[in-house]
Design an enzyme around this catalytic site. Structure first.
Site, PDB file in Angstrom:
ATOM      1  CB  CYS A  97      -0.896   0.198   1.315  1.00  0.00           C
ATOM      2  SG  CYS A  97      -1.800   1.538   1.701  1.00  0.00           S
ATOM      3  CB  CYS A 119      -3.442   4.040  -5.584  1.00  0.00           C
ATOM      4  SG  CYS A 119      -4.438   3.460  -4.648  1.00  0.00           S
TER       5      CYS A 119
END
Length: 256
Positions: free
Chosen positions: A70, A177
Protein backbone atom coordinates in the site's frame (compact mmCIF):
# COMPACT_ATOMS: atom_id res chain seq x y z
CA UNK A 1 8.71 -19.65 2.47
CA UNK A 2 5.86 -17.53 3.84
CA UNK A 3 5.28 -13.93 2.85
CA UNK A 4 2.65 -11.70 4.47
CA UNK A 5 1.13 -8.72 2.65
CA UNK A 6 -0.59 -5.86 4.48
CA UNK A 7 -3.09 -3.37 3.03
CA UNK A 8 -6.45 -1.86 3.90
CA UNK A 9 -8.15 -3.75 1.07
CA UNK A 10 -7.68 -5.63 -2.19
CA UNK A 11 -4.99 -3.32 -3.54
CA UNK A 12 -2.49 -5.94 -2.35
CA UNK A 13 -3.74 -8.44 -4.95
CA UNK A 14 -1.41 -7.24 -7.72
CA UNK A 15 1.73 -7.66 -5.60
CA UNK A 16 0.50 -10.99 -4.23
CA UNK A 17 -0.14 -12.22 -7.77
CA UNK A 18 3.35 -11.10 -8.83
CA UNK A 19 4.80 -13.11 -5.94
CA UNK A 20 2.68 -16.10 -6.92
CA UNK A 21 4.05 -15.94 -10.48
CA UNK A 22 7.66 -15.61 -9.30
CA UNK A 23 7.43 -18.26 -6.58
CA UNK A 24 4.40 -20.53 -6.92
CA UNK A 25 5.78 -22.59 -4.03
CA UNK A 26 5.56 -19.70 -1.52
CA UNK A 27 2.74 -19.43 1.00
CA UNK A 28 1.07 -16.02 0.93
CA UNK A 29 -0.79 -14.44 3.85
CA UNK A 30 -3.05 -11.50 3.01
CA UNK A 31 -3.90 -9.16 5.87
CA UNK A 32 -6.65 -6.71 4.93
CA UNK A 33 -8.54 -4.28 7.14
CA UNK A 34 -12.16 -3.96 5.94
CA UNK A 35 -13.32 -2.70 9.36
CA UNK A 36 -11.21 0.44 9.07
CA UNK A 37 -10.71 1.06 5.36
CA UNK A 38 -9.89 3.27 3.60
CA UNK A 39 -6.68 4.26 5.32
CA UNK A 40 -5.90 7.24 3.09
CA UNK A 41 -8.15 9.83 4.79
CA UNK A 42 -7.02 8.80 8.29
CA UNK A 43 -4.46 10.63 10.41
CA UNK A 44 -0.84 9.50 10.35
CA UNK A 45 -1.05 7.92 13.84
CA UNK A 46 -4.15 5.99 12.76
CA UNK A 47 -2.48 4.75 9.57
CA UNK A 48 0.55 3.60 11.56
CA UNK A 49 -1.69 1.86 14.08
CA UNK A 50 -3.71 0.06 11.39
CA UNK A 51 -0.60 -1.10 9.50
CA UNK A 52 0.97 -2.37 12.71
CA UNK A 53 -2.25 -4.16 13.62
CA UNK A 54 -2.35 -5.78 10.18
CA UNK A 55 1.17 -7.12 10.53
CA UNK A 56 0.72 -8.25 14.11
CA UNK A 57 -2.46 -10.14 13.18
CA UNK A 58 -0.50 -12.61 11.05
CA UNK A 59 2.67 -13.07 13.11
CA UNK A 60 1.39 -16.41 14.41
CA UNK A 61 1.53 -17.63 10.80
CA UNK A 62 5.32 -17.27 10.97
CA UNK A 63 5.93 -15.01 7.96
CA UNK A 64 9.49 -14.83 6.68
CA UNK A 65 8.85 -11.33 5.31
CA UNK A 66 6.16 -8.65 5.46
CA UNK A 67 5.27 -6.61 2.38
CA UNK A 68 3.46 -3.31 2.88
CA UNK A 69 1.47 -3.48 -0.36
CA UNK A 70 0.00 0.00 0.00
CA UNK A 71 1.49 3.34 -1.00
CA UNK A 72 -0.14 5.30 1.83
CA UNK A 73 0.93 2.83 4.50
CA UNK A 74 4.45 2.69 3.09
CA UNK A 75 4.76 6.47 3.36
CA UNK A 76 3.74 6.63 7.00
CA UNK A 77 4.17 3.19 8.58
CA UNK A 78 7.15 1.54 6.92
CA UNK A 79 9.69 2.73 9.48
CA UNK A 80 7.53 1.89 12.53
CA UNK A 81 7.00 -1.59 11.10
CA UNK A 82 10.72 -2.02 10.52
CA UNK A 83 11.47 -0.77 14.02
CA UNK A 84 9.19 -3.45 15.44
CA UNK A 85 9.89 -6.42 13.17
CA UNK A 86 13.41 -6.12 11.78
CA UNK A 87 15.92 -7.69 11.72
CA UNK A 88 13.90 -10.80 12.63
CA UNK A 89 11.41 -10.25 9.79
CA UNK A 90 12.34 -8.05 6.81
CA UNK A 91 9.73 -5.45 5.84
CA UNK A 92 9.38 -4.29 2.23
CA UNK A 93 7.48 -1.14 1.22
CA UNK A 94 5.80 0.04 -1.98
CA UNK A 95 7.09 3.10 -3.83
CA UNK A 96 5.52 4.46 -7.05
CA UNK A 97 7.65 3.75 -10.12
CA UNK A 98 8.60 7.40 -10.65
CA UNK A 99 12.28 6.72 -11.34
CA UNK A 100 11.87 4.27 -14.25
CA UNK A 101 9.21 6.52 -15.78
CA UNK A 102 11.49 9.55 -15.47
CA UNK A 103 14.45 7.67 -16.94
CA UNK A 104 12.66 7.78 -20.30
CA UNK A 105 13.15 11.55 -20.33
CA UNK A 106 9.67 12.22 -21.69
CA UNK A 107 6.61 13.83 -20.09
CA UNK A 108 4.62 11.54 -17.82
CA UNK A 109 1.80 11.69 -15.29
CA UNK A 110 1.33 10.20 -11.85
CA UNK A 111 -2.15 8.95 -11.02
CA UNK A 112 -2.69 8.73 -7.27
CA UNK A 113 -5.27 9.20 -4.56
CA UNK A 114 -6.16 12.79 -3.64
CA UNK A 115 -4.33 12.33 -0.32
CA UNK A 116 -1.11 11.32 -2.07
CA UNK A 117 -1.29 13.79 -4.95
CA UNK A 118 0.53 16.94 -3.91
CA UNK A 119 1.83 15.34 -0.72
CA UNK A 120 5.41 16.05 0.43
CA UNK A 121 6.14 12.37 -0.21
CA UNK A 122 5.17 12.54 -3.88
CA UNK A 123 6.85 15.91 -4.38
CA UNK A 124 10.05 14.46 -2.94
CA UNK A 125 9.94 11.53 -5.37
CA UNK A 126 9.54 13.94 -8.28
CA UNK A 127 12.35 16.20 -7.02
CA UNK A 128 14.71 13.25 -6.51
CA UNK A 129 14.09 11.27 -9.65
CA UNK A 130 12.38 13.48 -12.24
CA UNK A 131 14.19 16.82 -12.27
CA UNK A 132 14.05 18.32 -15.72
CA UNK A 133 11.16 16.09 -16.81
CA UNK A 134 7.60 17.36 -17.20
CA UNK A 135 5.49 15.56 -14.57
CA UNK A 136 1.74 16.01 -14.13
CA UNK A 137 0.20 14.82 -10.85
CA UNK A 138 -3.37 13.62 -11.45
CA UNK A 139 -5.67 13.03 -8.49
CA UNK A 140 -8.14 10.19 -9.00
CA UNK A 141 -10.99 10.70 -6.53
CA UNK A 142 -13.20 7.67 -6.12
CA UNK A 143 -11.09 5.30 -8.20
CA UNK A 144 -9.65 3.20 -5.37
CA UNK A 145 -13.09 2.89 -3.76
CA UNK A 146 -14.62 1.82 -7.09
CA UNK A 147 -11.90 -0.79 -7.55
CA UNK A 148 -12.47 -2.08 -4.02
CA UNK A 149 -16.18 -2.57 -4.80
CA UNK A 150 -15.45 -4.01 -8.25
CA UNK A 151 -17.94 -1.44 -9.56
CA UNK A 152 -17.00 -1.37 -13.22
CA UNK A 153 -19.23 1.58 -14.11
CA UNK A 154 -17.73 3.66 -11.31
CA UNK A 155 -14.22 2.54 -12.34
CA UNK A 156 -14.80 3.64 -15.93
CA UNK A 157 -16.20 6.97 -14.77
CA UNK A 158 -13.27 7.67 -12.42
CA UNK A 159 -10.72 6.55 -15.02
CA UNK A 160 -12.40 8.74 -17.62
CA UNK A 161 -12.18 11.79 -15.34
CA UNK A 162 -8.48 11.14 -14.68
CA UNK A 163 -7.76 10.56 -18.36
CA UNK A 164 -9.39 13.89 -19.22
CA UNK A 165 -6.99 15.65 -16.83
CA UNK A 166 -3.95 13.85 -18.24
CA UNK A 167 -2.06 15.91 -20.87
CA UNK A 168 -2.15 14.46 -24.36
CA UNK A 169 1.64 14.62 -24.71
CA UNK A 170 2.45 12.22 -21.85
CA UNK A 171 4.13 9.01 -22.92
CA UNK A 172 3.68 7.19 -19.61
CA UNK A 173 1.53 7.09 -16.50
CA UNK A 174 2.75 5.94 -13.10
CA UNK A 175 0.00 4.18 -11.16
CA UNK A 176 0.62 5.52 -7.66
CA UNK A 177 -1.96 3.41 -5.84
CA UNK A 178 -1.85 -0.38 -5.73
CA UNK A 179 -5.61 -0.56 -6.33
CA UNK A 180 -5.13 1.02 -9.76
CA UNK A 181 -2.99 -1.90 -10.96
CA UNK A 182 -6.09 -4.09 -10.93
CA UNK A 183 -7.80 -1.95 -13.59
CA UNK A 184 -4.79 -1.26 -15.78
CA UNK A 185 -6.70 -2.49 -18.84
CA UNK A 186 -9.36 0.17 -18.27
CA UNK A 187 -6.64 2.80 -17.88
CA UNK A 188 -4.99 1.74 -21.14
CA UNK A 189 -8.35 1.79 -22.91
CA UNK A 190 -8.89 5.38 -21.78
CA UNK A 191 -5.38 6.65 -22.53
CA UNK A 192 -4.47 4.61 -25.59
CA UNK A 193 -1.95 1.85 -26.23
CA UNK A 194 0.77 4.43 -26.90
CA UNK A 195 0.90 5.34 -23.19
CA UNK A 196 3.09 3.06 -21.10
CA UNK A 197 1.85 2.21 -17.59
CA UNK A 198 4.35 1.89 -14.74
CA UNK A 199 3.31 -0.15 -11.73
CA UNK A 200 5.22 -1.24 -8.65
CA UNK A 201 3.96 -4.80 -8.11
CA UNK A 202 6.67 -6.71 -9.97
CA UNK A 203 9.48 -4.61 -8.47
CA UNK A 204 8.11 -5.00 -4.94
CA UNK A 205 7.74 -8.76 -5.37
CA UNK A 206 11.31 -9.03 -6.65
CA UNK A 207 12.59 -6.92 -3.75
CA UNK A 208 10.81 -9.16 -1.23
CA UNK A 209 12.60 -12.18 -2.65
CA UNK A 210 15.93 -10.36 -2.58
CA UNK A 211 15.44 -9.46 1.08
CA UNK A 212 14.87 -13.16 1.75
CA UNK A 213 17.94 -14.21 -0.25
CA UNK A 214 15.70 -16.08 -2.68
CA UNK A 215 15.62 -16.10 -6.47
CA UNK A 216 12.59 -16.18 -8.74
CA UNK A 217 11.55 -19.73 -9.62
CA UNK A 218 8.44 -19.44 -11.76
CA UNK A 219 8.74 -23.13 -12.66
CA UNK A 220 8.65 -24.24 -8.99
CA UNK A 221 5.83 -26.60 -7.97
CA UNK A 222 2.52 -24.84 -7.31
CA UNK A 223 2.46 -25.86 -3.68
CA UNK A 224 1.99 -22.42 -2.14
CA UNK A 225 -1.30 -21.77 -0.35
CA UNK A 226 -3.11 -18.56 0.42
CA UNK A 227 -4.47 -17.47 3.78
CA UNK A 228 -6.61 -14.40 4.25
CA UNK A 229 -7.27 -12.25 7.30
CA UNK A 230 -9.88 -9.51 7.59
CA UNK A 231 -9.09 -7.04 10.39
CA UNK A 232 -7.37 -9.86 12.26
CA UNK A 233 -10.00 -12.54 11.63
CA UNK A 234 -9.43 -15.60 9.42
CA UNK A 235 -11.44 -15.00 6.25
CA UNK A 236 -11.83 -15.77 2.58
CA UNK A 237 -10.95 -13.61 -0.39
CA UNK A 238 -13.63 -10.93 -0.78
CA UNK A 239 -16.05 -11.59 -3.62
CA UNK A 240 -14.88 -8.39 -5.31
CA UNK A 241 -11.33 -9.77 -5.48
CA UNK A 242 -12.47 -12.60 -7.73
CA UNK A 243 -13.56 -10.04 -10.34
CA UNK A 244 -9.91 -9.35 -11.12
CA UNK A 245 -7.36 -11.52 -12.86
CA UNK A 246 -4.97 -11.27 -9.90
CA UNK A 247 -7.68 -12.38 -7.48
CA UNK A 248 -8.69 -15.33 -9.65
CA UNK A 249 -5.05 -16.44 -9.87
CA UNK A 250 -4.65 -16.31 -6.11
CA UNK A 251 -7.98 -18.07 -5.45
CA UNK A 252 -6.49 -21.23 -6.92
CA UNK A 253 -4.31 -21.52 -3.82
CA UNK A 254 -6.75 -20.62 -1.03
CA UNK A 255 -6.34 -22.86 1.98
CA UNK A 256 -9.33 -24.91 3.04
Amino acid sequence: MRIALVDSGIGLLSTAAALRRLRPDADLILSMDPDHMPWGPRSVPEIVARALAGARAVLDEGPDAVVVACNTASVHALQPLRDELEPRIPVVGTVPAVKPAADRGAPFAIWATPATTGSPYQRDLIDRFARGVAVTPVACPGLADAVERADRDAVEEAVGRAAARTPSDVSAVVLGCTHYDLVSEAVTAALGEQVTLFTAADAVAAQALRRLGEAPRPDAPRTGVLRVYASGRPAQLPEAALSYRAGALLAEGVAA
